[in-house]
Design a protein around this motif. Structure first.
Motif, mmCIF file in Angstrom:
data_model
loop_
_atom_site.group_PDB
_atom_site.id
_atom_site.type_symbol
_atom_site.label_atom_id
_atom_site.label_comp_id
_atom_site.label_asym_id
_atom_site.label_seq_id
_atom_site.Cartn_x
_atom_site.Cartn_y
_atom_site.Cartn_z
ATOM 1 N N UNK A 210 -10.050 6.072 4.125
ATOM 2 C CA UNK A 210 -10.932 6.689 3.133
ATOM 3 C C UNK A 210 -10.233 6.955 1.803
ATOM 4 N N UNK A 211 -8.988 6.555 1.661
ATOM 5 C CA UNK A 211 -8.245 6.814 0.429
ATOM 6 C C UNK A 211 -7.274 5.663 0.161
ATOM 7 N N UNK A 212 -7.602 4.861 -0.848
ATOM 8 C CA UNK A 212 -6.797 3.681 -1.174
ATOM 9 C C UNK A 212 -6.040 3.946 -2.472
ATOM 10 N N UNK A 213 -4.722 3.684 -2.489
ATOM 11 C CA UNK A 213 -3.968 3.871 -3.736
ATOM 12 C C UNK A 213 -4.394 2.858 -4.799
ATOM 13 N N UNK A 214 -4.022 3.133 -6.016
ATOM 14 C CA UNK A 214 -4.326 2.264 -7.152
ATOM 15 C C UNK A 214 -3.075 1.453 -7.493
ATOM 16 N N UNK A 215 -3.253 0.170 -7.791
ATOM 17 C CA UNK A 215 -2.122 -0.681 -8.175
ATOM 18 C C UNK A 215 -1.494 -0.189 -9.472
ATOM 19 N N UNK A 216 -0.181 -0.206 -9.502
ATOM 20 C CA UNK A 216 0.548 0.234 -10.699
ATOM 21 C C UNK A 216 1.120 -0.939 -11.482
ATOM 22 N N UNK A 217 0.987 -2.146 -10.962
ATOM 23 C CA UNK A 217 1.482 -3.343 -11.647
ATOM 24 C C UNK A 217 0.478 -4.472 -11.463
#
Length: 159
Positions: free
Chosen positions: A96-103
């Motif tokens: 239920x919680x996906x990180x956001x790409x930083x690159x």
């Protein structure tokens, strides 16, 4: 690289940092879930700001890693060649919680990438009773062990 055309998904995973932390059965199950995707030169594979829900292994070609800059553009950080992985933040994702790409990642030449999609990652983790933090720790240990194979890095610390 030309040699990679004859390698299976299992071969590619076995040449990655994962070989140091996965059992033989884990390597086989992980490999079965990878999908090969082809990217043309100058095609974006993933972009900063997107959901980081997939994990990638570069099988063939060359990728560029770009990071956001202060002008809201992106600047080139480095390039990578096989066999490297990217998108490891997917292993920190909960259902239920996906990180956001930083690159952002771009194919700098025609490339083949093995992709572990979110649904397949979750099945793999359930199969082996792994939590997201377990996968992230295992990957970090594998990277450290892979680096230790380089003669001048043999004494590298675990963290």
């Amino acid at each position: 690289k030309q040699y990679s055309k004859s390698y299976s998904n299992f071969d590619i995973v076995s040449m990655s940092a994962l070989v140091f932390v996965f059992t033989g059965n884990m390597l086989r199950e992980f490999s079965k879930r990878l999908k090969e995707v082809e990217y043309s030169s100058n095609q974006w594979i993933c972009r900063a700001g997107e959901d980081a829900d997939d994990f990638y292994l570069l099988k063939e070609g060359k990728i560029g890693i770009y990071i956001p800059d202060e002008t809201h553009g992106e600047k080139f950080l480095c390039f990578q060649q096989p066999i490297c992985h990217f998108g490891e933040s997917a292993f920190n994702a909960f259902e239920d919680e996906v990180p956001i790409r930083t690159a952002s990642i771009m194919a700098l030449e025609d490339s083949k990438v093995l992709v572990l999609q979110e649904k397949d990652r979750l099945v793999f983790m359930r199969l082996f009773g792994l939590e997201p933090e377990d996968m992230a720790d295992m990957l970090q240990l594998g990277i450290t062990e892979l680096l230790r194979q380089v003669p001048f890095l043999t004494n590298i610390n675990d963290r």
